[in-house]
Design a protein around this motif. Structure first.
Motif, PDB file in Angstrom:
ATOM      1  N   LEU A 202     -12.234  -3.082   0.322  1.00 31.43           N
ATOM      2  CA  LEU A 202     -11.012  -3.888   0.382  1.00 31.43           C
ATOM      3  C   LEU A 202     -11.302  -5.293   0.897  1.00 31.43           C
ATOM      4  O   LEU A 202     -10.771  -6.284   0.371  1.00 31.43           O
ATOM      5  N   SER A 203     -12.148  -5.400   1.916  1.00 30.53           N
ATOM      6  CA  SER A 203     -12.462  -6.726   2.477  1.00 30.53           C
ATOM      7  C   SER A 203     -13.155  -7.601   1.439  1.00 30.53           C
ATOM      8  O   SER A 203     -12.898  -8.811   1.364  1.00 30.53           O
ATOM      9  N   LEU A 204     -14.027  -7.004   0.621  1.00 31.38           N
ATOM     10  CA  LEU A 204     -14.713  -7.781  -0.412  1.00 31.38           C
ATOM     11  C   LEU A 204     -13.755  -8.182  -1.529  1.00 31.38           C
ATOM     12  O   LEU A 204     -13.815  -9.310  -2.043  1.00 31.38           O
ATOM     13  N   VAL A 205     -12.840  -7.280  -1.887  1.00 28.48           N
ATOM     14  CA  VAL A 205     -11.832  -7.607  -2.902  1.00 28.48           C
ATOM     15  C   VAL A 205     -10.963  -8.773  -2.440  1.00 28.48           C
ATOM     16  O   VAL A 205     -10.688  -9.714  -3.205  1.00 28.48           O
ATOM     17  N   ILE A 206     -10.522  -8.726  -1.177  1.00 26.86           N
ATOM     18  CA  ILE A 206      -9.683  -9.798  -0.629  1.00 26.86           C
ATOM     19  C   ILE A 206     -10.418 -11.127  -0.687  1.00 26.86           C
ATOM     20  O   ILE A 206      -9.856 -12.160  -1.082  1.00 26.86           O
ATOM     21  N   ALA A 207     -11.692 -11.120  -0.311  1.00 31.14           N
ATOM     22  CA  ALA A 207     -12.482 -12.357  -0.332  1.00 31.14           C
ATOM     23  C   ALA A 207     -12.619 -12.892  -1.760  1.00 31.14           C
ATOM     24  O   ALA A 207     -12.545 -14.105  -1.990  1.00 31.14           O
ATOM     25  N   HIS A 208     -12.801 -11.994  -2.735  1.00 29.85           N
ATOM     26  CA  HIS A 208     -12.906 -12.420  -4.136  1.00 29.85           C
ATOM     27  C   HIS A 208     -11.580 -12.968  -4.643  1.00 29.85           C
ATOM     28  O   HIS A 208     -11.541 -13.984  -5.352  1.00 29.85           O
ATOM     29  N   LEU A 209     -10.483 -12.306  -4.281  1.00 31.50           N
ATOM     30  CA  LEU A 209      -9.166 -12.752  -4.738  1.00 31.50           C
ATOM     31  C   LEU A 209      -8.814 -14.129  -4.178  1.00 31.50           C
ATOM     32  O   LEU A 209      -8.123 -14.919  -4.834  1.00 31.50           O
ATOM     33  N   LEU A 210      -9.302 -14.394  -2.967  1.00 36.76           N
ATOM     34  CA  LEU A 210      -9.045 -15.698  -2.353  1.00 36.76           C
ATOM     35  C   LEU A 210     -10.008 -16.779  -2.868  1.00 36.76           C
ATOM     36  O   LEU A 210      -9.915 -17.934  -2.465  1.00 36.76           O
ATOM     37  N   LYS A 211     -10.927 -16.355  -3.761  1.00 37.41           N
ATOM     38  CA  LYS A 211     -11.863 -17.283  -4.411  1.00 37.41           C
ATOM     39  C   LYS A 211     -12.724 -18.050  -3.409  1.00 37.41           C
ATOM     40  O   LYS A 211     -13.015 -19.236  -3.600  1.00 37.41           O
ATOM     41  N   TRP A 212     -13.142 -17.354  -2.348  1.00 37.83           N
ATOM     42  CA  TRP A 212     -14.020 -17.999  -1.387  1.00 37.83           C
ATOM     43  C   TRP A 212     -15.439 -18.055  -1.935  1.00 37.83           C
ATOM     44  O   TRP A 212     -15.895 -17.149  -2.641  1.00 37.83           O
ATOM     45  N   GLN A 213     -16.151 -19.110  -1.588  1.00 39.35           N
ATOM     46  CA  GLN A 213     -17.461 -19.369  -2.166  1.00 39.35           C
ATOM     47  C   GLN A 213     -18.489 -18.306  -1.775  1.00 39.35           C
ATOM     48  O   GLN A 213     -19.322 -17.895  -2.582  1.00 39.35           O
ATOM     49  N   ASN A 214     -18.458 -17.864  -0.531  1.00 38.68           N
ATOM     50  CA  ASN A 214     -19.381 -16.834  -0.042  1.00 38.68           C
ATOM     51  C   ASN A 214     -18.578 -15.648   0.482  1.00 38.68           C
ATOM     52  O   ASN A 214     -18.390 -15.489   1.691  1.00 38.68           O
ATOM     53  N   PRO A 215     -18.098 -14.779  -0.421  1.00 35.46           N
ATOM     54  CA  PRO A 215     -17.188 -13.700  -0.010  1.00 35.46           C
ATOM     55  C   PRO A 215     -17.807 -12.663   0.917  1.00 35.46           C
ATOM     56  O   PRO A 215     -17.082 -11.937   1.609  1.00 35.46           O
ATOM     57  N   TYR A 216     -19.143 -12.584   0.972  1.00 35.26           N
ATOM     58  CA  TYR A 216     -19.760 -11.549   1.805  1.00 35.26           C
ATOM     59  C   TYR A 216     -19.522 -11.760   3.295  1.00 35.26           C
ATOM     60  O   TYR A 216     -19.699 -10.845   4.100  1.00 35.26           O
TER      61      TYR A 216
END
Length: 357
Positions: A202-216
Motif C-alpha cells: 500500500l505504501s508503494l502504491v500511494i507513492a506511485h499514485l502521488l507521482k513522486w520521483q523516488n517512491p521507495y
C-alpha cells in the motif's frame, strides 16, 4: 506510585542513550563494505553501480556472534536472500501496480521467514529495503543481468570480509554455537506478516499514485518504523524518525550547498555508515540524524551534485513523513493483540475446514 503517561515516556525516550556491549568492529566492517565498492565504482567511473554493490554489501550486518561455520552459513543464506529479493523486485518493475503487488507479496514472505527463524535485528529490514529499491528501478531488461551481478559482487565482498574477520575474532573472543530458534505460532506469524505485506504494498502504491520521483522512500520509512517490538516502540520510532529526519535534512541541506564531488560523496558515505552503526543500538533518533544524509547520498549520488537542495530536501521530508505515518498505523494493526488473535483463530478454522473436505 503512578505510572508515567505514554506521552511522557515518548519524550523521555528522546534523551535516553542506551548502553551496549556491541564491538566497534561491526561499524568498521559495515563502513568497509560500503566504502570499498564505492571506491571501485569511483575508480571505474561507475559510481551508481558502486552504490548498488555497497547497499548489497550491508548484508554484513547479519553476521552473528558464533562459530566460523555458523557465521558463514548465515552470511551465505542472507546473501542468497538479498539476491532473490533484488532480482524479484527488478524483474517486476515494468509496471507500477504489478510491482507494488509483487512487492507486497514479497514483503509478506520475507517477514514470515524472518519471524519463523526468529532473526535478530535488523531482521527483515535490508531484504525488504533492497526489494523496494529494485521495484522502483526504471525497467530495462538488458541491464538486469548486470545489476544482479553487481548485487552478487557486493554480497561476495561482504562474505569475504566476514570470513576474514571471523577467523580473527574467534581467536580473541571464543563464541559458542548459536542455536536457530523457530517460532512456534505459525498462524500469528502469518497474520503479522500479512499485515506487513499489505502495508508495504500500500505504501508503494500511494507513492506511485502521488507521482513522486523516488517512491521507495515511503515504504522504506514505513518499514523502519515497523521495526519496533511493541506498539509503544513503534510510536517511539515514528517520533524519533520524523524528528531525526528533520534535523538530518537540515544538515544535508547545508552539505549540499558545498562543492560536491564524487570523492566527497564516497568519503561521506564511509564516515556516515560508521556513525550510524555506532549509534543505532544506543539512540535511534540520533542515528536517524546520520541515516538521513547517508540514504540521500546513496540514493541520489548522481543527482546530488546537480539537484537544487531547496527542491530535493522538502521532497524527501514529505516522503519520509508519509511513510512514517503509514508505518505507525501498520504498527497499530500488528501489535493489536485481539485483532491478531481473532485473525489467527479464523485461519485455524479455515485450515481445519479445508482438511476435512
Amino acid at each position: 506510585m503512578n505510572k508515567s503517561p505514554a506521552w511522557a515516556k515518548l519524550l523521555d525516550s528522546l534523551f535516553e542513550v542506551r548502553q551496549t556491549e556491541r564491538l566497534w568492529h561491526i561499524p568498521l566492517l559495515a563502513s568497509l563494505c560500503a566504502g570499498i565498492p564505492l571506491a571501485a565504482g569511483l575508480y571505474f567511473g561507475q559510481l551508481r553501480y558502486g552504490i548498488l554493490a555497497s547497499t548489497a554489501a550491508l548484508v554484513i550486518l547479519y553476521l552473528p556472534a558464533s562459530t566460523v561455520a555458523h557465521r558463514m552459513i548465515t552470511m551465505l543464506a542472507c546473501s542468497f536472500g538479498i539476491l532473490v529479493c533484488f532480482t524479484t523486485g527488478i524483474i517486476f518493475s515494468f509496471n507500477e501496480i504489478v510491482s507494488s503487488i509483487v512487492f507486497g507479496v514479497l514483503s509478506f514472505a520475507i517477514q514470515w521467514v524472518a519471524n519463523y527463524f526468529r532473526m535478530k535485528p535488523p531482521g527483515s529490514f535490508f531484504f525488504i529495503m533492497i526489494a523496494a529499491i529494485a521495484s522502483c528501478n526504471p525497467f530495462d531488461a538488458a541491464t538486469i543481468p548486470a545489476k544482479v551481478g553487481i548485487v552478487g559482487m557486493g554480497t561476495m565482498l561482504a562474505c569475504v570480509l566476514a570470513f576474514t574477520y571471523s577467523l580473527y575474532i574467534v581467536r580473541r573472543i571464543p563464541a559458542g554455537t548459536e542455536v536457530i530458534q523457530i517460532k512456534r505460532k505459525p498462524y500469528h506469524n502469518t497474520v503479522e506478516s500479512a499485515i506487513m505485506g499489505v502495508f508495504m504494498g500500500l505504501s508503494l502504491v500511494i507513492a506511485h499514485l502521488l507521482k513522486w520521483q523516488n517512491p521507495y522512500w515511503v515504504p522504506i520509512s514505513c518499514l523502519a518504523v515497523l521495526q519496533g517490538v511493541s506498539l509503544h516502540h513503534v510510536w517511539q520510532r515514528s517520533l524519533h524518525r520524523i524528528l531525526g529526519t528533520f534535523v538530518g535534512l537540515g544538515i544535508t541541506w547545508l552539505i549540499l550547498h558545498l562543492p560536491i564531488t564524487p570523492l566527497f560523496i564516497c568519503i561521506s558515505i564511509f564516515v556516515l555508515q560508521f556513525m550510524v552503526e555506532m549509534l543505532i543500538v544506543r539512540h535511534y533518533g540520533l542515528a536517524v540524524v546520520f541515516i538521513t544524509p547517508l540514504t540521500i547520498f546513496l540514493a541520489e549520488a548522481g543527482s546530488a551534485m546537480t539537484t537544487d537542495p531547496n527542491v530535493l530536501i522538502p521532497a524527501r521530508m514529505l516522503e519520509i513523513a508519509v511513510g512514517s505515518v503509514i508505518g505507525a498505523f501498520a504498527g497499530w494493526f500488528i501489535h493489536h493483540e485481539q485483532l491478531r488473535e481473532r485473525a489467527a483463530r479464523h485461519l485455524r478454522k479455515t485450515r481445519v475446514m479445508i482438511m476435512k473436505k
